[in-house]
Enzyme design. Structure first.
Site, short mmCIF file in Angstrom:
data_model
loop_
_atom_site.label_atom_id
_atom_site.label_comp_id
_atom_site.label_asym_id
_atom_site.label_seq_id
_atom_site.Cartn_x
_atom_site.Cartn_y
_atom_site.Cartn_z
N SER A 151 43.57 39.98 38.56
CA SER A 151 43.83 41.23 39.24
C SER A 151 43.63 42.40 38.25
CB SER A 151 45.25 41.20 39.82
OG SER A 151 45.41 42.20 40.78
N ASP A 405 40.59 36.35 49.27
CA ASP A 405 41.39 37.36 48.58
C ASP A 405 40.94 38.75 49.01
OD1 ASP A 405 42.75 38.97 46.83
OD2 ASP A 405 41.60 38.37 45.06
N HIS A 430 44.07 35.09 45.65
CA HIS A 430 44.06 35.97 44.47
C HIS A 430 44.26 35.16 43.18
CE1 HIS A 430 43.96 40.06 43.10
NE2 HIS A 430 45.21 40.14 42.75
#
Lengths: 465, 465
Positions: A151, A405, A430
C-alpha cells in the site's frame, strides 16, 4: 452453525497468536526533524524492529520494510513474506517505523497539535529517515538492501529505489497506488473496482443492489427522530445517533468499511484492518443475498452483514462509527498526508459503483483540509516529486497488484521496461502476496512468492559480484 | 610585445561582447522556501533565463541548465554548447538560477544573515525548485528535458536525472565532482592533479619548483615588518598587508588562484572565473620558467606571473587578496554549502603537490564552519543523499571530465553500465566541452560535442516514440 462459528473464531485467535511469534528487537534511531534545511538541527528517535539472527556474513542482505501509516509492529505481524525472504536469504530483517506513526512521534503528544508540529510529516522526510537508517545499518554498503512495502508502504519502497538507488538494490512494491493522483487515473476507479469485488463475491447475488437500496433508506430513517430511534435500536451505536447529519458520519464509516472489507478480502481469517473471517466480502454479501420486501428487513440484514466487520470477535458491545480503523493504524496521520501531498482524488458515480454519486471537488476538499488541519493541499506535489504516469525508467522494482484490490486501479499494471516487473494477481486482495504462507493461498500467490525469491537472489548476486 | 598584448586584449573584449549576444528573456518563478514541510508555506522567486524562439512544436525538447553557485547570466554566457544544442534540436533553452545566488535571494539582503535565513540553501531544495519549474514549463510532459551543468551544476544535472527521472530524460554532467566526498577519493587528489597541470604546462620547466620555493619566502617576508613592506611594494595589495597572519590570507588567495588558473586553462582567451588569456597556466609558468638566484627575483617573477590572473585586463590598480573570485560567483554561498552538506575533504602533502603540507582535519574544519556560519557540517549528508561510489544504476547520464581539470579526480571516470557514459577529455580543462565552439578547441572536444548531439537526439526520439 454457532459451534462452527465459535471454532472458526478460536482458530482465528490461534492464527493471531501464531503471528506474534515473529521475533525482533525494538530499537530507536535519531533522525533530523527536517533533513533538508540547516536552519534547525532538531532530531527525534524513530523506532525500528530488527532481527539479525539469520545473518551469516558481512555481505548478507537486508530485507527492509519501509513502514507506512501505522504502528510498525502491526506491519511486522502482517508481512510474513518479509520474514520468509529474510530467513531464506539469510538476511538482516528490519521494519522501520514511519515518522509520526506508532511511537515515532517527533513531539510526543503534541506531534499532531498544529501544522508547525505536524508539518514535517511528509513522504520525502520519511524516505530520508530510512536512508539515514540504512547508512547507519550498512555503513560500508556491503549488504544489498531490498525494500518491501504494501500500500503506501509499497509506494515508499518503490520511491526508495527511485530516489536512493545507491542505497537500495531493488524493491517489491505491493499494491502500491503510485498512480492514484490527479488526472492520472479516473477518480471513480477505486469505487468501481470495490463494487465489482462485491458483485462477484457470490454469483448472481442481489448484494450490490441491496447496498444501493440501502442509502436512501438510511438517509430517510436518519431524517426523522423516529427513524433515528429505529436505527439506534437496530445498530446499537456507541454514541447517540440523534441528528440528521449523523447519517453523513455513518455513510463515511460505511464507505471505509466497504473499502476495508475488499482490501482484507483474504482467503483465510486474518486480523489486519480488523479481525475478519476468510473471504469477508462473501461473508458480508451472504447476509444480503436475497431481495427484501421491507426496509426494516433490509436494515436488519445489513446489520447482520456489518457484524462481519464490526464484531467478528463477538466481543463488540456497540457500533463505533467514528472510525472504521483499528487504533494501531494512524488514520489521522494519513488524513493529514492526504490533505497535504498525497492528494488522491476519489469520486462516486452511482452507476459504475454502488454508492451515492459524488464528484471530486478539489476546492471543497481543500477547504475541508484547511478546516481540519490548517493546511492547504499541494495538489500536484506527489506527481512532481515521484512522477505518476510511467515508471519504466526505474530498475529492479516489482509492482504487484491484486485484481480484487480496489487500490489496483492506481497501481502500475503495465511496463515496457525489462528492468521493471509488473505482477498481476487475479485472486489477490490488498498486498496478499506480502503475507505469510497459508494453505488457503491461491496457486498464483504461491508461484509469485517463489518468483520473488528467485529475483531477490539475482539482485543480491549481481550486487555482491 | 606591448602592441600585441594590447591587440590581444582588444580581441578579448570583443570575444566577451560576442558572448553577450546569447539572447534570452529573464523571468521569475515562485518556489517554496522549504519544499519538504507543511509547517511553513513561504515562497520566493527564483530567476530563469528563457529562449523559446527555436521551438517548432509541442514536443520540442527543453535544454535545461541546472544553475550552480553564481549569477545565472554568467553561466548562460559561458555555456555556449547548450545554445548550440538548443538551436540544433529546435529546443526551448532554459537557464535556471540556483537559490541564494545571483538575484534568487529568498530574503533579499538578509538572505545570508544567519542559519535561520541561510539554512534553506541546500542542493535538495534547489533540485526541488528545478523540478517545480520544469512542471511549470512542461505541464503535459510532452517535451523531453535534457539537463546540463558544469562543476557543481553538473552534479546537480546528474542528481536531477537521479532523483527526478520522470521529469528529465537525460543529463550531461560536465566536470562534476560527484565523488569528491569523505573516504571516496583521496583528499590530495585535487591538488595533485592541479600540480601536474602546472608541471606539464611547459616542458622541463622549473615552474612548479619555483612555486614550491615561494612559500617559505613569502612566509619569511610576511613575518617581519620590513618584509611586509617589501611585499606590499611588490604586489600592491589593496588593503594594508601589515600582520604576520596576512600571509594566511595571501596563501589562501593564491591556492584559489592556482585552482582557477587550472580550471580555466582553456586554449583560448575567456572570461569565466576571471578575464584570462589562452592557456593561462602556460602564460603563468612562462614567468617562472627559470631559476632565480635571489628571493627578490623570485618574488618579482611571481608577481609578473600573478598578473596573468589578477590583471589580464591591465585595468587592475591593486591586488585584492580577499577573494580570487569574480563577484558574480557566489563564493560565500558555496562556502556555506561546503560547510553544510557539500563537505569535500581537501589536503596537501607537499610531495605529491606544490603546496605547504596540510592534513584534512574534519574536526578543525567543523569548528571553522561554526565560527563562520554558526552551523556544523553534516559530513556524510551528500553521500547519503546522492551516493558517491558508483553511478552505474543511473541511466542516460553522461559524465565528462577533462584530465587537465583538478576536479576530474572527484569525477566519474569509469562505468560498467551501458546506460551511463563516461567521456574523458585528455586536453580538457574545467567543463571546456560545455563552452561554445572555438577554432582553438582540440579535436577531442569537437568530436565529443558531435557525440553529445547524436546522443541527445536518441534520447529525444526514444522519449517521443
Amino acid at each position: 452453525m454457532k459451534l462452527l462459528s465459535f471454532l472458526v473464531s478460536i482458530l482465528g485467535l490461534l492464527a493471531v497468536c501464531k503471528a506474534t511469534t515473529y521475533e525482533y528487537n525494538i530499537k530507536t534511531f535519531n533522525v533530523l526533524l527536517d533533513h533538508f534545511t540547516f536552519a534547525d538541527n532538531a532530531t527525534f528517535p524513530i523506532r525500528y524492529l530488527m532481527n539479525d539472527s539469520y545473518v551469516t556474513d558481512k555481505r548478507s542482505p537486508i530485507m527492509f520494510y519501509t513502514g507506512n501509516e501505522g504502528d510498525i509492529e502491526l506491519f511486522a505481524q502482517n508481512t510474513g513474506f518479509v520474514w520468509k525472504a529474510g530467513i531464506q536469504l539469510k538476511a538482516m530483517i528490519v521494519f522501520a517505523e514511519h515518522r509520526y506513526y506508532g511511537k515515532s512521534l517527533p513531539f510526543g503528544n503534541e506531534s499532531y497539535k498544529d501544522p508547525q508540529h505536524l508539518g514535517y510529516l511528509t513522504s520525502e522526510q520519511a524516505l530520508a529517515d530510512f536512508a539515514d537508517l540504512l547508512e547507519h545499518l550498512n555503513p560500508d554498503r556491503l549488504r544489498p538492501v531490498i525494500c518491501f512495502g504494501g500500500s503506501y508502504g509499497g509506494m515508499l519502497s518503490a520511491w526508495m529505489r527511485m530516489k536512493y538507488p545507491h542505497l537500495v538494490v531493488g524493491a517489491l512494491a505491493s499494491s502500491a497506488p503510485v498512480r492514484q493522483f490527479t488526472d492520472v487515473v479516473p477518480c471513480d476507479i477505486f469505487n468501481r473496482i470495490l463494487t465489482s469485488v462485491f458483485r462477484v463475491a457470490i454469483e448472481n447475488s442481489p448484494c450490490v443492489d441491496n447496498i444501493k437500496k440501502l442509502w436512501p433508506v438510511l438517509k430517510n430513517f436518519s431524517s426523522t427522530e423516529e427513524g433515528r430511534k429505529y436505527l439506534s435500536n437496530e445498530f446499537k451505536f456507541c454514541k447517540p445517533y440523534n441528528k440528521t447529519e449523523d447519517y453523513d458520519t455513518f455513510y463515511a464509516y460505511l464507505m471505509d468499511v466497504f473499502g476495508n472489507l475488499a482490501m482484507a478480502n483474504y482467503p483465510y481469517e486474518a486480523n489486519f484492518l480488523a479481525p475478519l473471517p476468510a473471504f469477508p466480502v462473501r461473508q458480508f454479501c451472504g447476509q444480503l443475498d436475497k431481495n427484501f420486501d421491507k426496509n426494516e428487513e433490509l436494515l436488519t440484514a445489513f446489520n447482520n452483514a456489518l457484524q462481519v466487520y464490526s464484531n467478528y470477535t463477538q466481543k463488540t458491545k456497540c457500533l463505533d462509527i467514528s472510525s472504521a480503523y483499528d487504533e494501531s493504524m494512524g488514520s489521522l496521520g494519513w488524513d493529514f498526508q492526504a490533505c497535504t501531498e498525497m492528494v488522491m482524488p476519489m469520486c462516486t458515480t452511482g452507476s459504475t459503483d454502488m454508492f451515492v454519486p459524488k464528484k471530486w471537488d478539489f476546492a471543497e476538499y481543500s477547504t475541508d483540509c484547511f478546516k481540519k488541519f490548517k493546511v492547504y493541499p499541494r495538489e500536484r506535489a506527489a506527481i512532481c516529486q515521484y512522477g505518476a504516469f510511467k515508471f519504466d525508467m526505474l530498475s529492479n522494482v516489482i509492482f504487484s497488484n491484486g485484481l480484487l484490490d480496489p487500490w489496483s486501479g492506481g497501481g502500475v499494471l503495465r511496463t515496457q521496461s525489462d528492468a521493471v516487473t509488473v505482477v498481476i494477481l487475479p485472486e489477490g486482495a490488498h498486498h496478499l502476496d506480502l503475507r505469510e504462507d497459508n494453505k488457503a493461498d491461491p496457486a498464483s500467490i504461491k508461484a509469485t512468492r517463489t518468483y520473488y525469491l528467485k529475483t531477490f537472489r539475482e539482485w543480491v548476486d549481481t550486487y555482491n559480484n
